[in-house]
Design a protein around this motif. Structure first.
Motif, PDB file in Angstrom:
ATOM      1  N   TYR A 160      56.927  91.987 126.700  1.00 57.88           N
ATOM      2  CA  TYR A 160      58.139  91.290 125.764  1.00 57.88           C
ATOM      3  C   TYR A 160      59.411  92.034 126.313  1.00 57.88           C
ATOM      4  O   TYR A 160      60.224  91.085 126.447  1.00 57.88           O
ATOM      5  N   LEU A 161      59.650  93.194 126.461  1.00 58.67           N
ATOM      6  CA  LEU A 161      60.779  93.632 127.031  1.00 58.67           C
ATOM      7  C   LEU A 161      61.119  93.364 128.317  1.00 58.67           C
ATOM      8  O   LEU A 161      62.382  92.890 128.556  1.00 58.67           O
ATOM      9  N   ALA A 167      51.340  99.152 123.797  1.00 58.65           N
ATOM     10  CA  ALA A 167      52.042  99.211 124.970  1.00 58.65           C
ATOM     11  C   ALA A 167      52.135  98.253 126.002  1.00 58.65           C
ATOM     12  O   ALA A 167      53.366  98.056 126.434  1.00 58.65           O
ATOM     13  N   LEU A 168      50.987  97.472 126.315  1.00 54.11           N
ATOM     14  CA  LEU A 168      51.124  96.307 127.257  1.00 54.11           C
ATOM     15  C   LEU A 168      51.808  95.202 126.831  1.00 54.11           C
ATOM     16  O   LEU A 168      52.707  94.914 127.335  1.00 54.11           O
ATOM     17  N   MET A 198      55.904 105.739 125.982  1.00 53.91           N
ATOM     18  CA  MET A 198      57.127 105.177 126.430  1.00 53.91           C
ATOM     19  C   MET A 198      56.963 105.084 127.961  1.00 53.91           C
ATOM     20  O   MET A 198      57.616 104.216 128.577  1.00 53.91           O
ATOM     21  N   SER A 199      56.390 106.124 128.559  1.00 58.76           N
ATOM     22  CA  SER A 199      56.107 105.745 130.028  1.00 58.76           C
ATOM     23  C   SER A 199      55.183 104.690 130.452  1.00 58.76           C
ATOM     24  O   SER A 199      55.433 104.189 131.162  1.00 58.76           O
ATOM     25  N   GLN A 200      54.392 104.572 129.495  1.00 63.31           N
ATOM     26  CA  GLN A 200      53.311 103.310 129.736  1.00 63.31           C
ATOM     27  C   GLN A 200      54.225 102.065 129.561  1.00 63.31           C
ATOM     28  O   GLN A 200      54.172 101.101 130.441  1.00 63.31           O
ATOM     29  N   ILE A 201      55.050 101.977 128.542  1.00 60.64           N
ATOM     30  CA  ILE A 201      55.794 100.607 128.302  1.00 60.64           C
ATOM     31  C   ILE A 201      56.716 100.579 129.510  1.00 60.64           C
ATOM     32  O   ILE A 201      57.001  99.461 129.927  1.00 60.64           O
ATOM     33  N   GLY A 202      57.514 101.706 129.718  1.00 66.18           N
ATOM     34  CA  GLY A 202      58.318 101.598 131.090  1.00 66.18           C
ATOM     35  C   GLY A 202      57.604 101.130 132.173  1.00 66.18           C
ATOM     36  O   GLY A 202      58.318 100.469 133.144  1.00 66.18           O
ATOM     37  N   GLY A 203      56.467 101.609 132.653  1.00 70.84           N
ATOM     38  CA  GLY A 203      55.790 101.107 133.764  1.00 70.84           C
ATOM     39  C   GLY A 203      55.582  99.632 133.654  1.00 70.84           C
ATOM     40  O   GLY A 203      55.747  98.959 134.689  1.00 70.84           O
ATOM     41  N   VAL A 204      54.932  99.089 132.610  1.00 72.79           N
ATOM     42  CA  VAL A 204      54.741  97.723 132.540  1.00 72.79           C
ATOM     43  C   VAL A 204      55.986  97.131 132.539  1.00 72.79           C
ATOM     44  O   VAL A 204      56.021  95.925 133.121  1.00 72.79           O
ATOM     45  N   GLU A 237      56.500  94.226 135.316  1.00 72.62           N
ATOM     46  CA  GLU A 237      56.592  92.757 134.836  1.00 72.62           C
ATOM     47  C   GLU A 237      57.877  92.130 134.949  1.00 72.62           C
ATOM     48  O   GLU A 237      58.001  90.947 135.083  1.00 72.62           O
ATOM     49  N   PHE A 238      59.035  92.948 134.944  1.00 74.86           N
ATOM     50  CA  PHE A 238      60.370  92.100 135.319  1.00 74.86           C
ATOM     51  C   PHE A 238      60.469  91.630 136.584  1.00 74.86           C
ATOM     52  O   PHE A 238      61.022  90.659 136.941  1.00 74.86           O
TER      53      PHE A 238
END
Length: 247
Positions: free
Chosen positions: A111-112, A105-106, A1-7, A11-12
């Motif tokens: 996507y998010l 995760a990337l 989850m921390s990796q997804i949050g960082g990406v 990316e946003f």
């Protein structure tokens, strides 16, 4: 989850503030400007020319023919298909691969980030357009929103817009990953989505728009045979929909 949050955070910023996405902002702002013009013209003209019910039908037509079939589709195409393809062209994707980052995760983070950008643009555009379309009626429009079906309709349009961004976002993210030129599969998807009313029942279900049209709260009164573009012959079950909605 921390990796997804960082990406997602990284990316946003890149996706939402991209210079190459200026035309996506135009797609989102177009109906807002039309609704604003309708408000300004309605304030300076005789209100007896049309009713609140007619304005709700006008917005339903705008939503069916612009948002679902054009604005959200091409906006999601521009946002999601470039999440990976754009980095491949700029030769920057390998920087992610040099970090201890899981591949799934990337993809999830990208996507998010694209989904957050699409929701901000198109959910915001839908809500602003709806709130402006009947603003020239003054207190009657406020009563329509607070004591009539207005807020319920707005919630339905916002929900459909969010679902459209989720569905088309997933399709175009896959196109950007699997195809060297994502514009070709995007064109195929666009033709397929617009042929949906004329396809057999089984094939209709292999699309995004099939599941969205029946969730719209107001039907557009279009004579046959053109009404197949907005009225599903074999719809998915949903709640009741209104035709006139307000006197």
């Amino acid at each position: 989850m921390s990796q997804i949050g960082g990406v997602l955070r990284l990316e946003f910023k890149k996706t939402f503030l991209s210079r190459r996405g200026w035309w996506i902002y135009c797609l989102a702002l177009g109906p807002v400007l039309l609704s604003l013009m309708h408000w300004l013209v309605g304030m300076n003209s005789n209100r007896g020319h049309h009713s609140l019910g007619l304005d709700s039908v006008i917005f339903a037509a705008l939503y069916h023919f612009y948002f679902l079939r054009c604005g959200i589709f091409f906006g999601c195409m521009g946002i999601f298909s470039n999440l990976f393809r754009g980095e491949m062209l700029e030769k920057t994707l390998h920087y992610y691969y040099l970090t201890p980052l899981r591949r799934e995760a990337l993809v999830a983070g990208k996507y998010l980030a694209g989904l957050a950008s699409a929701l901000v643009l198109f959910v915001g555009s839908t809500a602003l357009s709806f709130l402006l379309i009947g603003r020239h009626f003054g207190p009657a429009w406020t009563d329509y929103l607070l004591h009539g079906p207005g807020l319920s309709q707005l919630g339905s349009y916002v929900l459909v817009t969010a679902l459209a961004c989720i569905g088309y976002g997933a399709v175009f993210l896959m196109c950007g990953i699997l195809f060297r030129n994502p514009m070709i599969p995007a064109a195929v998807v666009w033709v397929w989505e617009n042929l949906n009313p004329f396809l057999p029942t089984l094939l209709k279900k292999i699309s995004v728009i099939f599941y969205l049209k029946n969730l719209c709260p107001v039907e557009v009164p279009i004579p046959p045979p053109f009404n197949v573009m907005v009225v599903e012959a074999d719809p998915r079950p949903s709640g009741s929909r209104c035709r006139d909605c307000w006197p």
